[in-house]
Write an enzyme that holds these catalytic residues in place. Structure first.
Site, PDB file in Angstrom:
ATOM      1  N   TYR A 144     -20.580   4.069  -6.443  1.00  0.00           N
ATOM      2  CA  TYR A 144     -19.300   4.733  -6.765  1.00  0.00           C
ATOM      3  C   TYR A 144     -18.246   3.710  -7.206  1.00  0.00           C
ATOM      4  O   TYR A 144     -17.062   3.919  -6.985  1.00  0.00           O
ATOM      5  CB  TYR A 144     -18.756   5.524  -5.571  1.00  0.00           C
ATOM      6  CG  TYR A 144     -19.623   6.668  -5.128  1.00  0.00           C
ATOM      7  CD1 TYR A 144     -19.682   7.843  -5.857  1.00  0.00           C
ATOM      8  CD2 TYR A 144     -20.375   6.586  -3.962  1.00  0.00           C
ATOM      9  CE1 TYR A 144     -20.461   8.917  -5.444  1.00  0.00           C
ATOM     10  CE2 TYR A 144     -21.156   7.655  -3.534  1.00  0.00           C
ATOM     11  CZ  TYR A 144     -21.199   8.809  -4.284  1.00  0.00           C
ATOM     12  OH  TYR A 144     -21.963   9.853  -3.862  1.00  0.00           O
ATOM     13  N   HIS A 145     -18.687   2.609  -7.805  1.00  0.00           N
ATOM     14  CA  HIS A 145     -17.737   1.571  -8.202  1.00  0.00           C
ATOM     15  C   HIS A 145     -17.686   1.435  -9.721  1.00  0.00           C
ATOM     16  O   HIS A 145     -17.835   0.340 -10.259  1.00  0.00           O
ATOM     17  CB  HIS A 145     -18.129   0.231  -7.565  1.00  0.00           C
ATOM     18  CG  HIS A 145     -18.158   0.260  -6.067  1.00  0.00           C
ATOM     19  ND1 HIS A 145     -18.904  -0.595  -5.305  1.00  0.00           N
ATOM     20  CD2 HIS A 145     -17.500   1.066  -5.197  1.00  0.00           C
ATOM     21  CE1 HIS A 145     -18.721  -0.322  -4.021  1.00  0.00           C
ATOM     22  NE2 HIS A 145     -17.873   0.682  -3.921  1.00  0.00           N
ATOM     23  N   LEU A 146     -17.489   2.538 -10.412  1.00  0.00           N
ATOM     24  CA  LEU A 146     -17.499   2.499 -11.873  1.00  0.00           C
ATOM     25  C   LEU A 146     -16.272   1.738 -12.387  1.00  0.00           C
ATOM     26  O   LEU A 146     -15.154   2.024 -11.966  1.00  0.00           O
ATOM     27  CB  LEU A 146     -17.472   3.931 -12.422  1.00  0.00           C
ATOM     28  CG  LEU A 146     -18.588   4.859 -11.923  1.00  0.00           C
ATOM     29  CD1 LEU A 146     -18.340   6.283 -12.388  1.00  0.00           C
ATOM     30  CD2 LEU A 146     -19.939   4.381 -12.388  1.00  0.00           C
ATOM     31  N   ASP A 171     -21.484  -0.532 -12.753  1.00  0.00           N
ATOM     32  CA  ASP A 171     -21.429   0.053 -11.404  1.00  0.00           C
ATOM     33  C   ASP A 171     -22.357  -0.750 -10.502  1.00  0.00           C
ATOM     34  O   ASP A 171     -23.233  -1.478 -10.983  1.00  0.00           O
ATOM     35  CB  ASP A 171     -21.885   1.530 -11.459  1.00  0.00           C
ATOM     36  CG  ASP A 171     -21.664   2.275 -10.139  1.00  0.00           C
ATOM     37  OD1 ASP A 171     -20.927   1.768  -9.264  1.00  0.00           O
ATOM     38  OD2 ASP A 171     -22.234   3.375  -9.990  1.00  0.00           O
ATOM     39  N   HIS A 172     -22.153  -0.626  -9.214  1.00  0.00           N
ATOM     40  CA  HIS A 172     -23.090  -1.200  -8.248  1.00  0.00           C
ATOM     41  C   HIS A 172     -24.163  -0.163  -7.956  1.00  0.00           C
ATOM     42  O   HIS A 172     -23.850   1.010  -7.747  1.00  0.00           O
ATOM     43  CB  HIS A 172     -22.347  -1.568  -6.957  1.00  0.00           C
ATOM     44  CG  HIS A 172     -21.411  -2.719  -7.125  1.00  0.00           C
ATOM     45  ND1 HIS A 172     -20.105  -2.708  -6.665  1.00  0.00           N
ATOM     46  CD2 HIS A 172     -21.596  -3.927  -7.726  1.00  0.00           C
ATOM     47  CE1 HIS A 172     -19.542  -3.872  -6.954  1.00  0.00           C
ATOM     48  NE2 HIS A 172     -20.416  -4.625  -7.600  1.00  0.00           N
TER      49      HIS A 172
END
Ligand SMILES: Cc1cc2nc3c(=O)[nH]c(=O)nc-3n(C[C@H](O)[C@H](O)[C@H](O)COP(=O)(O)OP(=O)(O)OC[C@H]3O[C@@H](n4cnc5c(N)ncnc54)[C@H](O)[C@@H]3O)c2cc1C
Length: 546
Positions: free
Chosen positions: A478-480, A302-303
């Site tokens: 929120y970039h899983l 994730d980020h």
């Protein structure tokens, strides 16, 4: 949950798709384009016709709405100040695309060239470019031959601008960045306004652009509020799925294939509770291991981002003031009249794609700016004074984590451990990004608007202090991605091959953000839709195609 009854009649379709999210909506629509082919999509959440989903500013509200979200949290670690971070995902038609920040960003060509170098044939930048183009309808300037036009999710330019945003861009230009007319055109580095999936003032998702038009045809069915609880096997063939709706249980069969499009957390969890995963883990949670595949749930990426807040001068009107009282009513009227307004904007408006150090070939940071600010420690509650926010995250973190089901039941949230900042290199890039953002915010040009840094403030000066601040106050991007990674057969941790077929099983494919072997240098919606497009092409060309 106790299931009341199991309905006896088992329906059969050519394809069963689990999850109507960013990728799933495209897979469904494309497969249903084939005459006579039947497709069923099962979606855990309800429909997306809701004001807070459709109006872009509703973003803050939807994150708290439990009926349309999976209220997941990450596991605390020392690197997050022992905080569990909310990493909400969409549980609604459109998936996370119905609750996301609407930024459209494809990433760098080298992101996808890396996928190919890892042994995934057909996933280099030149290979995936046609699928990016196919899934978008670029409205506005775009590099010819790279951007898509005419069909797909509309990608528009910003239509509302704040003078401080413009000044921030100029300050970044003074700092050496060039204004980039199309960061999705193959060259990312630079500064400018985000492109977004908003049209006529409203959010557009792959559900509205693909799924809904396709549902007018005779061969596609969408079942809402249907939570898939397990896969149905016949030996090593996947034959269908079981799902619950309310307190009723159902089974549905696929003549061709079952395609998992549940997103990075849920795809891994559904496989695990169906008996596909690392034997040791499945034994520990009491699920019989039907197929030992150790990579399931691993490689979570994730980020991780942090932000700096500056208080603006008293007479400056930022989003904080525009979002209250008569000014808000005025903005709402503009929305109704389809005029540029603050309710129809992305949460972040300005981007900077830049390098944390000299000598890098590609930008390794995304920095964002918005002419508004949130109260410290409170999620999406606007400050009571005028303020602006800027933040940073590392494009390609090296830290890796995992998703592991805690029990055999879909109602029990899984363990989500992204291991943010566990790699020391990630810590140094994060700190460099934050110090860069801070330098731009404190630029001379912005002095006429901005007064003082309130978060983290002057007390956090050194790199060590900044790292501690990032650990204690940072959050998910929120970039899983990555928990069912695509890779060659020689990679023991690969879950799918480069045609997205699950290793060792027949009749099961994965088409969503979980297959990404590494995270793109971008927000992940565009890449998830590209995967949906490419997956449907692979399926249509495969032997199992009816
Ligand atoms: C709050 C937030 C903000 C974001 N902002 C941006 C942004 O601005 N720009 C950007 O590019 N990206 C953004 N992203 C990321 C982007 O939206 C996701 O990467 C993308 O949507 C992932 O697509 P997907 O198809 O893998 O999964 P999703 O879009 O999440 O879809 C998965 C779907 O499967 C359904 N599902 C899951 N399990 C089951 C089950 N057991 N049975 C039935 N259905 C099931 C879910 O309910 C969901 O609808 C954001 C994400 C979030 C959550």
């Amino acid at each position: 949950m106790t299931v009341k009854s199991e309905k006896s009649s088992v329906e059969e379709f050519d394809y069963v798709i689990v999850g109507a999210g960013a990728a799933g909506c495209i897979v469904a629509a494309r497969l249903a384009e084939q005459h006579g082919v039947t497709v069923c999509v099962l979606e855990a959440g309800p429909g997306d016709l809701r004001p807070f989903v459709n109006i872009p500013a509703g973003f803050n509200r939807t994150l708290k709405q439990e009926d349309i979200t999976w209220q997941f949290k990450t596991e605390p670690t020392e690197n997050t100040g022992w905080r569990a971070i909310a990493t909400t995902q969409g549980r609604v038609v459109g998936g996370s695309g119905s609750i996301n920040g609407m930024v459209y960003n494809r990433g760098l060509p080298s992101d996808y060239d890396l996928w190919a170098q890892l042994g995934n044939r057909g996933w280099a930048y030149d290979d995936v470019l046609p699928y990016f183009a196919k899934s978008e309808n670029r409205i506005g300037y775009g590099v010819e031959g790279v951007r898509g036009r005419g069909h797909g999710v509309p990608v528009t330019d910003m239509d509302w601008f704040h003078p401080i945003s413009e000044e921030f861009i100029k300050a970044a230009q003074d700092g050496g960045l060039l204004r980039n007319p199309d960061y999705n055109g193959g060259h990312q580095e630079g500064v400018g306004y985000f492109q977004r999936t908003i049209r006529n003032g409203l959010r557009v998702s792959s559900a509205s652009a693909f799924l809904k038009p396709a549902l007018r045809g005779p061969n596609l069915r969408l079942v809402k509020s249907a939570v898939v609880t397990s896969l149905v096997f016949d030996g090593s063939n996947v034959k269908g799925v079981r799902y619950i709706m309310g307190r009723d249980a159902f089974e549905i069969r696929a003549r061709g294939e079952v395609i998992l499009c549940c997103g990075t957390v849920n795809t891994a969890r559904l496989m695990q509770i169906s008996g596909i995963g690392a034997q040791e883990h499945l034994n520990a949670i009491g699920v019989p291991c039907l197929h030992h595949l150790p990579g399931v749930g691993e490689n979570l990426i994730d980020h991780y981002s942090a932000r700096i807040v500056m208080r603006a001068k008293r007479d400056v009107v930022t989003l904080n003031e525009m979002s209250r009282g008569p000014r808000l009513v005025w903005q709402f009227l503009k929305l109704l009249l389809n005029r540029p307004n603050i309710l129809s904007q992305t949460p972040s408006q300005v981007y900077m794609f830049c390098k944390s150090r000299e000598g890098l070939e590609d930008p390794d940071l995304q920095c964002v700016f918005t002419p508004g600010s949130y109260k410290e420690g409170q999620h999406y509650v606007l400050d009571s004074y005028p303020g602006v926010t800027a933040g940073a995250w590392q494009h390609r973190p090296r830290s890796r984590g995992y998703v592991r089901a805690k029990s055999a039941y879909v109602s029990v949230d899984p363990i989500i451990q992204p291991n943010y900042l566990s790699d020391p290199y990630d810590q140094s890039v994060m700190v460099a990004g934050m110090q860069f953002v801070r330098r731009i915010l404190h630029a001379l040009r912005l002095k006429k608007y901005l007064e003082v840094e309130t978060v983290p403030g002057a007390k956090v000066a050194s790199d060590e202090d900044m790292l501690r601040f990032c650990k204690e106050c940072g959050s998910t991007g929120y970039h899983l991605v990555g928990t069912a990674k695509m890779g060659p057969a020689t990679d023991q941790m690969a879950v799918v091959d480069d045609r997205l077929r699950v290793y060792g099983l027949r009749g099961l494919r994965i088409a969503d953000s979980s297959i990404m072997p590494s995270i793109p240098s971008a927000n992940t919606y565009a890449a998830s839709m590209m995967i949906g497009e490419k997956a449907s092409d692979l399926i249509r060309k495969s032997d199992s195609s009816p």
